[in-house]
Structure formats: C-alpha cells, structure tokens
Motif scaffolding. Structure first.
Motif, PDB file in Angstrom:
ATOM      1  N   UNK A 171    -159.080  61.008  60.549  1.00 31.02           N
ATOM      2  CA  UNK A 171    -160.436  61.200  61.073  1.00 31.02           C
ATOM      3  C   UNK A 171    -161.452  60.324  60.346  1.00 31.02           C
ATOM      4  N   UNK A 172    -160.969  59.558  59.373  1.00 38.87           N
ATOM      5  CA  UNK A 172    -161.805  58.645  58.592  1.00 38.87           C
ATOM      6  C   UNK A 172    -162.850  59.390  57.758  1.00 38.87           C
ATOM      7  N   UNK A 173    -162.517  60.636  57.392  1.00 37.08           N
ATOM      8  CA  UNK A 173    -163.397  61.372  56.479  1.00 37.08           C
ATOM      9  C   UNK A 173    -163.383  60.702  55.117  1.00 37.08           C
ATOM     10  N   UNK A 174    -162.188  60.351  54.653  1.00 39.61           N
ATOM     11  CA  UNK A 174    -162.074  59.612  53.406  1.00 39.61           C
ATOM     12  C   UNK A 174    -160.886  58.668  53.479  1.00 39.61           C
ATOM     13  N   UNK A 175    -160.872  57.705  52.554  1.00 41.23           N
ATOM     14  CA  UNK A 175    -159.749  56.786  52.431  1.00 41.23           C
ATOM     15  C   UNK A 175    -158.606  57.504  51.727  1.00 41.23           C
ATOM     16  N   UNK A 176    -157.496  56.812  51.550  1.00 45.83           N
ATOM     17  CA  UNK A 176    -156.357  57.446  50.899  1.00 45.83           C
ATOM     18  C   UNK A 176    -156.757  57.941  49.509  1.00 45.83           C
ATOM     19  N   UNK A 177    -156.611  59.249  49.239  1.00 51.33           N
ATOM     20  CA  UNK A 177    -157.072  59.797  47.959  1.00 51.33           C
ATOM     21  C   UNK A 177    -156.246  59.297  46.774  1.00 51.33           C
ATOM     22  N   UNK A 178    -156.861  59.420  45.594  1.00 50.33           N
ATOM     23  CA  UNK A 178    -156.143  59.246  44.339  1.00 50.33           C
ATOM     24  C   UNK A 178    -155.853  60.637  43.774  1.00 50.33           C
ATOM     25  N   UNK A 179    -154.651  60.811  43.264  1.00 50.64           N
ATOM     26  CA  UNK A 179    -154.254  62.101  42.695  1.00 50.64           C
ATOM     27  C   UNK A 179    -153.764  61.862  41.271  1.00 50.64           C
ATOM     28  N   UNK A 180    -154.417  62.525  40.317  1.00 49.57           N
ATOM     29  CA  UNK A 180    -153.997  62.418  38.918  1.00 49.57           C
ATOM     30  C   UNK A 180    -153.378  63.754  38.517  1.00 49.57           C
ATOM     31  N   UNK A 181    -152.106  63.707  38.172  1.00 50.37           N
ATOM     32  CA  UNK A 181    -151.403  64.901  37.736  1.00 50.37           C
ATOM     33  C   UNK A 181    -151.366  64.984  36.217  1.00 50.37           C
ATOM     34  N   UNK A 182    -151.835  66.097  35.676  1.00 55.57           N
ATOM     35  CA  UNK A 182    -151.836  66.305  34.221  1.00 55.57           C
ATOM     36  C   UNK A 182    -150.716  67.278  33.873  1.00 55.57           C
ATOM     37  N   UNK A 183    -149.735  66.786  33.132  1.00 56.16           N
ATOM     38  CA  UNK A 183    -148.641  67.655  32.701  1.00 56.16           C
ATOM     39  C   UNK A 183    -147.841  68.240  33.850  1.00 56.16           C
ATOM     40  N   UNK A 184    -147.684  67.498  34.925  1.00 50.38           N
ATOM     41  CA  UNK A 184    -146.942  67.982  36.103  1.00 50.38           C
ATOM     42  C   UNK A 184    -145.446  67.750  35.891  1.00 50.38           C
ATOM     43  N   UNK A 185    -144.645  68.787  36.141  1.00 50.87           N
ATOM     44  CA  UNK A 185    -143.197  68.626  36.077  1.00 50.87           C
ATOM     45  C   UNK A 185    -142.740  67.669  37.167  1.00 50.87           C
ATOM     46  N   UNK A 186    -141.691  66.899  36.849  1.00 50.19           N
ATOM     47  CA  UNK A 186    -141.194  65.884  37.781  1.00 50.19           C
ATOM     48  C   UNK A 186    -140.812  66.489  39.133  1.00 50.19           C
ATOM     49  N   UNK A 187    -140.309  67.718  39.143  1.00 56.14           N
ATOM     50  CA  UNK A 187    -139.862  68.334  40.395  1.00 56.14           C
ATOM     51  C   UNK A 187    -141.031  68.642  41.335  1.00 56.14           C
ATOM     52  N   UNK A 188    -142.248  68.693  40.820  1.00 56.05           N
ATOM     53  CA  UNK A 188    -143.414  69.007  41.645  1.00 56.05           C
ATOM     54  C   UNK A 188    -144.210  67.761  42.046  1.00 56.05           C
ATOM     55  N   UNK A 189    -143.870  66.620  41.465  1.00 51.02           N
ATOM     56  CA  UNK A 189    -144.659  65.415  41.729  1.00 51.02           C
ATOM     57  C   UNK A 189    -144.639  65.029  43.208  1.00 51.02           C
ATOM     58  N   UNK A 190    -143.510  65.261  43.878  1.00 50.98           N
ATOM     59  CA  UNK A 190    -143.401  64.899  45.297  1.00 50.98           C
ATOM     60  C   UNK A 190    -144.435  65.650  46.127  1.00 50.98           C
ATOM     61  N   UNK A 191    -144.762  66.877  45.731  1.00 54.18           N
ATOM     62  CA  UNK A 191    -145.731  67.677  46.486  1.00 54.18           C
ATOM     63  C   UNK A 191    -147.151  67.137  46.331  1.00 54.18           C
ATOM     64  N   UNK A 192    -147.384  66.341  45.304  1.00 52.64           N
ATOM     65  CA  UNK A 192    -148.699  65.736  45.107  1.00 52.64           C
ATOM     66  C   UNK A 192    -148.739  64.297  45.614  1.00 52.64           C
ATOM     67  N   UNK A 193    -147.609  63.626  45.576  1.00 51.06           N
ATOM     68  CA  UNK A 193    -147.539  62.223  45.968  1.00 51.06           C
ATOM     69  C   UNK A 193    -147.887  62.019  47.435  1.00 51.06           C
ATOM     70  N   UNK A 194    -147.597  63.023  48.262  1.00 46.83           N
ATOM     71  CA  UNK A 194    -147.878  62.873  49.692  1.00 46.83           C
ATOM     72  C   UNK A 194    -149.354  63.097  50.020  1.00 46.83           C
ATOM     73  N   UNK A 195    -150.122  63.616  49.077  1.00 44.02           N
ATOM     74  CA  UNK A 195    -151.560  63.790  49.304  1.00 44.02           C
ATOM     75  C   UNK A 195    -152.256  62.444  49.279  1.00 44.02           C
ATOM     76  N   UNK A 196    -151.826  61.586  48.381  1.00 47.39           N
ATOM     77  CA  UNK A 196    -152.434  60.274  48.235  1.00 47.39           C
ATOM     78  C   UNK A 196    -151.678  59.462  47.206  1.00 47.39           C
ATOM     79  N   UNK A 197    -152.329  58.472  46.632  1.00 49.75           N
ATOM     80  CA  UNK A 197    -151.685  57.644  45.608  1.00 49.75           C
ATOM     81  C   UNK A 197    -151.629  58.438  44.310  1.00 49.75           C
ATOM     82  N   UNK A 198    -150.420  58.734  43.869  1.00 46.71           N
ATOM     83  CA  UNK A 198    -150.231  59.656  42.743  1.00 46.71           C
ATOM     84  C   UNK A 198    -150.071  58.912  41.427  1.00 46.71           C
TER      85      UNK A 198
END
Length: 464
Positions: A171-198
């Motif tokens: 909808x062009x509300x925003x461009x591809x987001x940036x996501x910064x994960x602090x202390x995220x376990x590797x098994x959960x990174x995939x759930x954040x990577x699809x939100x934007x550039x992780x």
C-alpha cells in the motif's frame, strides 16, 4: 571514552552525509522528505542486562544521539512509537502501543525526553504496532517512509507481523522496514527476517554498527548503471526503454531510456535503495531480471544479456495491400509477439522467429533467424490483382489452388456488389459464384484463373 567514540562515529557519519546531500542538492531537484519512525520494543524483557548496562538503556542512549544527529538534515523527520510499556505482562495487553512522539521538524528534544520516560513493562504486540504505524505517517505521496523496528523478542500476541508488513509495503505506507534484533535466538530470527531487512545485534558494538549501517542505507545516494550485453558479453546495446518495477506491487517506480556516452559507458541513475526491484528491459521480447540486488550508498552495475538484431520487412514500391502487416511470434510460440508492417525495420533479441504475413493468401515463414548486430531482410513476391468486372448481386468465394489441385477458401465476394478489385499473391485460384436471382445451385459459375506479380487479372461473372 569508548562511549564518546561510538557516539562521535555516528555524528561524524551523519555530518558527512549531510554535507554530501547539500552539495548534490545544488544541481538537482529537491529530494523527497525522509520520515523515519523508530518502533521501540519496551516490553519487560528489555530490562535484561546487556554487557555493562541493560538492553533498554543501551537502545535509549544510542537512539538519543542518533535523533540528535539527524536534525542536521533539513529533509529528514523522525518519530517514536513504543509498545509494551503502558501495562504489565499480567494484563497481556495486545494493543499496548502508542505513538509517543509524532513526526515534526526539529523534534529530537521531544524524542529524547520521551525516551527517558519510557519504562519497559509488558508484552510484545509487534503485529498490532505495525498496523498502527499506517496512521503515523502524514499523507505525502513523495515522502520516503521508513520504519526501524528495535526488538529483543518475537510476536507474543499470535499476530502475523510479516503479513502486515508486506500488506503495508504494497500500500506504499512505508518502504521495506529495518529490523534490529537484540539477543534474538537463531531459531526465532526467521520470524523477524520476513518483516523486513533483518540485522542481528548480538552485542552493543554490533548494535551501534547496525544503526550506522541503516542510516547509511536510508540517507546515502544510491545509483545504478545498466549494461546491456551482446552475444559476446560486450556492453554495447543501448537506446532501449527500461523500467524498474516495485517487486512487491508490480508497479513502475522508474522509467528510463538507456544511454551510452561517447566513451561507450552507461550513465549513473539515482534510485531509492530501500525498495525491492524487478528490472524490465523493453526489448522484443522483453528481458526481465527478478529481484535485482541493489547495495545502498554506491553505484551498482547491473549487467543484462540483451543481444539484438534487426528484422527488415522490405517492400519494393507501392503495394495494392496498402500497408501490409506481419504477425511476429517467437519460434514455436502461439502468442503474438509483435505486429510489424512491411517497409519497417524493428529490433528483436537474437534468436529464431515465426512470421505470418497477412497477405492473401497468408504467407507463413518459419525459423527466421535474427542475429546479433545484423539485419535480416524478408521480401515476398509482389502481389497481383483480381478484378471482377461484373456488377452483380449474389453469393460467392475465391479459393486458392495448390500444386496438388486442392483448394482452400480465401474470401467471400461482397453480396451486394461483385465488382471488386482484390490484391492476391501470385498463384492459381478459383472463383465460385451464384447470382442472387438464380433459382438453382446448378447455375453456379466456377472459373479458374491465375494471378501474376504486378499484373491484373480480369474475371467476368456469367449470368447462368
């Protein structure tokens, strides 16, 4: 001393970017406004110890210095939204999010003040928070809207942040987001990577570097140079339309006509590096490069194989057809690729094509090869003409006769007036006609005739 060096590094980077932006603005049209929304996780887990401090205080400290430095940019505005800070975890409030500081000019002081007041308490409603960001950005079709999500956990309210992010990008509300994960376990990174550039901030230094990288990507000028390669991978093709499509929406973001300078080099084109692109080179047929990789803050060279040759449909002198058209298809394909008129030249990708010349009868040419840098010339025999001299009303058709004597229907004679002149290719034909007044099929007139190039054959219908 180390903290001072870190902050100074961010300030120096932004100062250099600001100076570069000012220099470029002197000879370019005004740049669109960039609005950066910091979406900060203030859930209870952000109180966890992180090196010599805790996660929240580190985030607050670096963000405070970052927004301070961003005020140097006249075309940049920042805002702050937080989640998980209004209610404790026991309440499990999945709508616990608030725009704490809206967008505005020179509002770094407001952001820093609010950062100092936020206390981590609750859960992690990322999905709902992303949905609410749609209301945070002022309506401005030219603006670059950027979301920087800082979190130490994944969605805790059973939402789908990836689907919401994708929908808002479309909808062009925003461009591809940036996501910064602090202390995220590797098994959960995939759930954040699809939100934007992780980005994985495993330690404080990495967190600082990631913020610097994101600012660079957001504010640095990014250019592309497109090289169109021939069969020998030489970048010599040019003068072709090319379109950068938004890979999410399929809509065009940039349209250019390719250019080579007097040294044979393509020019550098400024584009927004925060969008995903498909590149369409409008050759015939088109060449499509999916998910083109664009690295921010530099000139990206994109090499596309697009060797072309020319198909020339030569017409020697005036034709009784007027402008004779030809259907061009890729070899073995049914779909029409192009309709080219005789007398015209048109460039095609090197390869084989099938032609259907819309003469009478039609001429089918298979496996016509167009070679890189060469012109393939096609000619057909000059047509003759059939002139029916009788002016009558009735029903009739013209058939072509092949070498075996088999006949194939070509066209019908006008019912209300048989006196016509029809262009036909050289060959043998048959006229079958019955007058409207005839009282039986046995009064059908059948005549064989021959058409020669450039000549007119006159046929008279007999009243039987």
């Amino acid at each position: 001393m180390a903290a001072w060096v870190k902050k100074a590094g961010i300030v120096l980077l932004l100062l250099l970017l600001a100076m570069a932006g000012t220099a470029m603005a002197q000879d370019k049209k005004p740049k669109p406004k960039t609005r950066i929304l910091f979406l900060l996780d203030a859930s209870g887990s952000m109180m966890a110890k992180w090196e010599k401090s805790d996660r929240m205080n580190v985030a607050k400290d670096l963000l405070a210095h970052l927004v301070d430095s961003l005020e140097r940019f006249e075309n940049v505005e920042v805002a702050l939204r937080a989640y998980g800070h209004q209610h404790g975890r026991e309440r499990n409030d999945c709508k616990d999010t608030k725009l704490e500081v809206p967008f505005g000019a020179k509002n770094a002081a407001n952001v820093k003040k609010k950062l100092g007041e936020i206390v981590p308490r609750g859960n992690t409603p990322i999905t709902y928070s992303l949905e609410q960001t749609a209301n945070d950005f002022p309506e401005d079709p030219r603006a670059r809207n950027v979301v920087i999500l800082i979190t130490d956990g994944i969605e805790s309210c059973n939402g789908d942040p990836c689907a919401v992010s994708l929908a808002l990008q479309k909808k062009r509300i925003f461009l591809r987001p940036f996501v910064i994960g602090i202390g995220i376990d590797a098994e959960y990174e995939k759930q954040l990577n699809c939100i934007g550039q992780y980005f994985n901030a495993a330690d404080v230094k990495t967190f600082e570097n990631v913020l610097t990288e994101i600012v660079t990507q957001t504010l640095s000028e990014t250019t592309v140079s497109v090289e169109l390669l021939d069969d020998q991978d030489r970048p010599v093709e040019t003068n072709v339309n090319m379109t950068f499509l938004n890979a999410l929406t399929g809509l065009p973001e940039y349209n250019f006509v390719h250019y080579l300078n007097d040294r044979g080099k393509p020019d550098m084109l400024e584009i927004d590096a925060l969008m995903p692109y498909d590149l369409v080179i409008s050759t015939t047929p088109a060449v499509v490069e999916r998910n083109v990789t664009i690295k921010p803050g530099r000139n990206n060279v994109i090499r596309v194989k697009a060797p072309q040759g020319t198909l020339y449909l030569r017409q020697d002198g005036p034709s009784p057809y007027g402008q004779l058209q030809t259907i061009v298809r890729q070899n073995g394909e049914v779909r029409t690729l192009n309709v080219q008129a005789f007398g015209d030249k048109h460039k095609y990708l090197s390869g084989k094509y099938d032609l259907e010349v819309l003469s009478t009868p039609r001429i089918y040419l298979k496996d016509i090869e167009v070679k890189q840098g060469q012109t393939k010339t096609i000619t057909i025999p000059t047509p003759g003409q059939l002139a029916i001299s009788s002016q009558m009303q009735g029903y009739g058709s013209v058939y072509s006769i092949d070498e075996s004597g088999a006949q194939r229907w070509l066209l019908n004679i006008p019912e209300n007036n048989s006196k016509v002149t029809i262009p036909l290719q050289p060959g043998n034909y048959k006229l079958v006609y019955r007058m409207k007044t005839a009282q039986s099929s046995k009064f059908t007139d059948v005549q064989d005739f021959t058409i020669r190039s450039g000549a007119t054959t006159t046929v008279r219908i007999f009243n039987r």
